[in-house]
Motif scaffolding. Structure first.
Motif, PDB file in Angstrom:
ATOM      1  N   HIS A 291      34.386  -5.971  13.607  1.00 39.41           N
ATOM      2  CA  HIS A 291      33.932  -4.585  13.757  1.00 39.41           C
ATOM      3  C   HIS A 291      32.706  -4.274  12.898  1.00 39.41           C
ATOM      4  CE1 HIS A 291      36.777  -4.045  10.336  1.00 39.41           C
ATOM      5  NE2 HIS A 291      35.965  -3.070   9.958  1.00 39.41           N
ATOM      6  N   ILE A 292      32.519  -4.995  11.810  1.00 38.77           N
ATOM      7  CA  ILE A 292      31.284  -4.788  11.041  1.00 38.77           C
ATOM      8  C   ILE A 292      30.084  -5.267  11.846  1.00 38.77           C
ATOM      9  CG2 ILE A 292      30.083  -5.307   8.879  1.00 38.77           C
ATOM     10  CD1 ILE A 292      32.584  -3.570   8.584  1.00 38.77           C
ATOM     11  N   LEU A 293      30.275  -6.324  12.641  1.00 40.02           N
ATOM     12  CA  LEU A 293      29.228  -6.764  13.561  1.00 40.02           C
ATOM     13  C   LEU A 293      28.900  -5.657  14.553  1.00 40.02           C
ATOM     14  CD1 LEU A 293      27.422  -9.019  14.809  1.00 40.02           C
ATOM     15  CD2 LEU A 293      29.408  -9.653  16.206  1.00 40.02           C
ATOM     16  N   GLY A 294      29.930  -4.938  15.003  1.00 39.28           N
ATOM     17  CA  GLY A 294      29.685  -3.813  15.902  1.00 39.28           C
ATOM     18  C   GLY A 294      28.806  -2.760  15.258  1.00 39.28           C
ATOM     19  N   PHE A 295      29.069  -2.439  13.990  1.00 39.77           N
ATOM     20  CA  PHE A 295      28.210  -1.492  13.274  1.00 39.77           C
ATOM     21  C   PHE A 295      26.784  -2.030  13.158  1.00 39.77           C
ATOM     22  CE2 PHE A 295      32.115  -0.041  10.570  1.00 39.77           C
ATOM     23  CZ  PHE A 295      32.650   0.574  11.692  1.00 39.77           C
ATOM     24  N   LEU A 296      26.670  -3.327  12.851  1.00 40.10           N
ATOM     25  CA  LEU A 296      25.346  -3.942  12.677  1.00 40.10           C
ATOM     26  C   LEU A 296      24.533  -3.875  13.963  1.00 40.10           C
ATOM     27  CD1 LEU A 296      23.339  -5.714  11.004  1.00 40.10           C
ATOM     28  CD2 LEU A 296      24.505  -7.697  11.989  1.00 40.10           C
ATOM     29  N   LEU A 297      25.163  -4.208  15.081  1.00 41.72           N
ATOM     30  CA  LEU A 297      24.432  -4.205  16.352  1.00 41.72           C
ATOM     31  C   LEU A 297      24.018  -2.790  16.743  1.00 41.72           C
ATOM     32  CD1 LEU A 297      26.438  -6.859  18.405  1.00 41.72           C
ATOM     33  CD2 LEU A 297      24.240  -7.124  17.232  1.00 41.72           C
ATOM     34  N   LEU A 298      24.856  -1.807  16.456  1.00 44.96           N
ATOM     35  CA  LEU A 298      24.461  -0.420  16.717  1.00 44.96           C
ATOM     36  C   LEU A 298      23.285  -0.044  15.834  1.00 44.96           C
ATOM     37  CD1 LEU A 298      24.798   2.364  17.946  1.00 44.96           C
ATOM     38  CD2 LEU A 298      26.625   2.830  16.290  1.00 44.96           C
ATOM     39  N   ASN A 299      23.340  -0.428  14.553  1.00 40.93           N
ATOM     40  CA  ASN A 299      22.223  -0.155  13.657  1.00 40.93           C
ATOM     41  C   ASN A 299      20.950  -0.861  14.120  1.00 40.93           C
ATOM     42  OD1 ASN A 299      23.410   1.603  11.869  1.00 40.93           O
ATOM     43  ND2 ASN A 299      23.927   0.051  10.347  1.00 40.93           N
ATOM     44  N   TYR A 326      25.498   0.663   5.434  1.00 41.38           N
ATOM     45  CA  TYR A 326      24.631   1.761   5.855  1.00 41.38           C
ATOM     46  C   TYR A 326      25.021   2.260   7.243  1.00 41.38           C
ATOM     47  CZ  TYR A 326      20.564   4.288   7.594  1.00 41.38           C
ATOM     48  OH  TYR A 326      19.743   5.234   8.142  1.00 41.38           O
ATOM     49  N   LEU A 327      25.170   3.582   7.363  1.00 38.32           N
ATOM     50  CA  LEU A 327      25.451   4.238   8.633  1.00 38.32           C
ATOM     51  C   LEU A 327      24.463   5.375   8.830  1.00 38.32           C
ATOM     52  CD1 LEU A 327      29.348   4.535   8.346  1.00 38.32           C
ATOM     53  CD2 LEU A 327      28.066   2.784   9.577  1.00 38.32           C
ATOM     54  N   TYR A 328      23.933   5.469  10.025  1.00 34.47           N
ATOM     55  CA  TYR A 328      22.943   6.498  10.326  1.00 34.47           C
ATOM     56  C   TYR A 328      23.619   7.675  11.029  1.00 34.47           C
ATOM     57  CZ  TYR A 328      19.023   8.836  12.622  1.00 34.47           C
ATOM     58  OH  TYR A 328      18.112   9.761  13.057  1.00 34.47           O
ATOM     59  N   HIS A 329      23.267   8.895  10.623  1.00 30.24           N
ATOM     60  CA  HIS A 329      23.808  10.101  11.252  1.00 30.24           C
ATOM     61  C   HIS A 329      22.706  10.747  12.078  1.00 30.24           C
ATOM     62  CE1 HIS A 329      26.953  10.436   7.800  1.00 30.24           C
ATOM     63  NE2 HIS A 329      27.252   9.509   8.667  1.00 30.24           N
ATOM     64  N   LEU A 330      22.760  10.606  13.369  1.00 34.56           N
ATOM     65  CA  LEU A 330      21.766  11.201  14.247  1.00 34.56           C
ATOM     66  C   LEU A 330      21.764  12.714  14.090  1.00 34.56           C
ATOM     67  CD1 LEU A 330      19.689  10.682  16.497  1.00 34.56           C
ATOM     68  CD2 LEU A 330      21.535  10.970  18.152  1.00 34.56           C
ATOM     69  N   TYR A 340      29.845   4.998  16.030  1.00 36.58           N
ATOM     70  CA  TYR A 340      30.140   3.804  15.228  1.00 36.58           C
ATOM     71  C   TYR A 340      31.568   3.323  15.477  1.00 36.58           C
ATOM     72  CZ  TYR A 340      25.802   3.893  12.572  1.00 36.58           C
ATOM     73  OH  TYR A 340      24.481   3.822  12.214  1.00 36.58           O
ATOM     74  N   LEU A 341      32.498   4.267  15.588  1.00 35.98           N
ATOM     75  CA  LEU A 341      33.877   3.890  15.850  1.00 35.98           C
ATOM     76  C   LEU A 341      33.989   3.163  17.192  1.00 35.98           C
ATOM     77  CD1 LEU A 341      36.833   4.088  14.870  1.00 35.98           C
ATOM     78  CD2 LEU A 341      37.012   6.225  16.150  1.00 35.98           C
TER      79      LEU A 341
END
Length: 375
Positions: A291-299, A326-330, A340-341
């Motif tokens: 799931h961290i890969l999922g966050f990375l690909l979205l980023n 790091y998470l971005y808030h649009l 992200y979820l």
């Protein structure tokens, strides 16, 4: 029929717990009921509870076969993916990323047991080697106790709980640091595993209170804890953050598990209709791993937009290359965490689908799926 119902309940509980893990790593607290049940006060222990529930005494007849089975289900997939993420981290270093350590024998085979954060992109899977060690420790301990004719589950659970409480006390007093965190985390988490088995053997038959009374008592206990504590979260992986003393972490472990276990029981009759819950529950290992890969690909997608036009100018490009969290808030919207979820759940399912297809091509013999929970 009863056994099917039991497995259905715990499959739903596994689904809920992995959802809380992904939400926790996205810093998304929508499922903690307004701070009543913080994820980091119980969700790691809940997976141990589930694994302990599915421990079978018959396994003690052939410990070697048990260890081989756990190696195949837990550690071999972990080591393969650890190597994969080592390659990813090393490759991304050439593109300017500063996340993850170098790939070597230590990060491939030793660091997974010491901390599990060696490559960054798979840090959430630190739990797998820890679970493996706990399961091996459990069966070896029980075999030795069997020779001594000690069979009382109450005694075993109490002794493990005392060891865990003592470990927390050592941590609070600054004695669990460096390499001591490795045995510290195992001893701290071990009682939750024993609680799962104790529940199956002795407590489950008494878990029959009506839902209204059950939740009323549970919320009263939890509210009392919340109002008298300075935050309930702690770090199981680092065996630290025990600001409320050595007893509260185990109390919140019990209350958090008790709450979501009852929710799972309520939902169990609807299991066949809960398609996505089933899908998540059947793939907890993959979701934990990727799931961290999922966050990375979205980023990465958001980064690409930010560098190709005038959109997303506030996207932090430096943090993208240096901070795995790091998470971005649009538009500064907290609700963007839903995206992200979704990525943290969806992309691991895609990875799992692809790897299963490849496995069927490479290995025509059907391969079993490695679960997070014990079997």
């Amino acid at each position: 029929m009863i056994e099917k119902q039991i497995n259905t309940t715990f499959r739903i509980l596994s689904s809920i717990c992995i959802l809380l893990v992904v939400a926790g790593h996205a810093d998304f607290h929508i499922f903690d009921l307004g701070g009543m049940f913080p994820y980091y006060s119980f969700h790691v222990m809940a997976f141990l509870f589930i694994s302990g529930y599915f421990y079978y005494e018959a396994s003690e007849k052939d410990i070697i076969s048990y260890i081989k089975r756990k190696l195949c289900k837990l550690m071999l997939p972990y080591l393969a993916w650890n190597f994969f993420y080592g390659l990813i981290a090393s490759g991304l270093h050439f593109s300017g990323f500063a996340i993850g350590g170098p790939i070597n024998l230590k990060t491939l085979f030793l660091e997974p047991f010491l901390n599990g954060h060696q490559f960054g992109y798979n840090y959430a899977s630190w739990f797998v080697p820890a679970l493996f060690l706990i399961e091996i420790l459990n069966i070896c301990m029980r075999k030795i106790l069997g020779f001594l004719h000690i069979k009382s589950e109450w005694f075993i659970a109490s002794a493990c709980l005392l060891a865990g409480i003592f470990t927390i006390w050592l941590s609070i007093n600054g004695h669990v640091w460096g390499y001591y965190k490795f045995p510290g985390r195992i001893l701290f988490m071990f009682p939750a595993y024993q609680l799962g088995y104790l529940y199956k053997k002795h407590l489950e038959k008494y878990d029959t209170l009506p839902n209204g009374l059950y939740f009323a008592i549970l919320f009263l206990v939890q509210l009392t804890v919340v109002l008298n504590c300075n935050g309930l979260a702690y770090s199981a992986v680092w065996c630290t953050g025990f600001v409320n003393g050595p007893f509260i972490p185990y109390i919140t472990c019990i209350t958090g598990i008790a709450f979501w276990l009852r929710i799972s029981k309520i939902l169990a009759p609807l299991y066949n209709r809960l398609k996505y819950v089933r899908l998540i529950g059947e793939n907890t290992y993959a979701i934990m791993m990727h799931h961290i890969l999922g966050f990375l690909l979205l980023n990465a997608f958001l980064y690409a937009i930010s560098v190709t036009g005038t959109l997303l100018e506030d996207f932090d490009r430096i943090a993208f290359f240096t901070d795995i969290g790091y998470l971005y808030h649009l538009n500064c919207a907290y609700a963007f965490k839903w995206v992200y979820l979704a990525a943290g759940l969806g992309i691991p399912l895609v990875v799992q689908y692809i790897t299963r297809k490849l496995a069927k091509i490479i290995f025509p013999v059907s391969l079993s799926k490695p679960p997070v929970s014990g079997s």
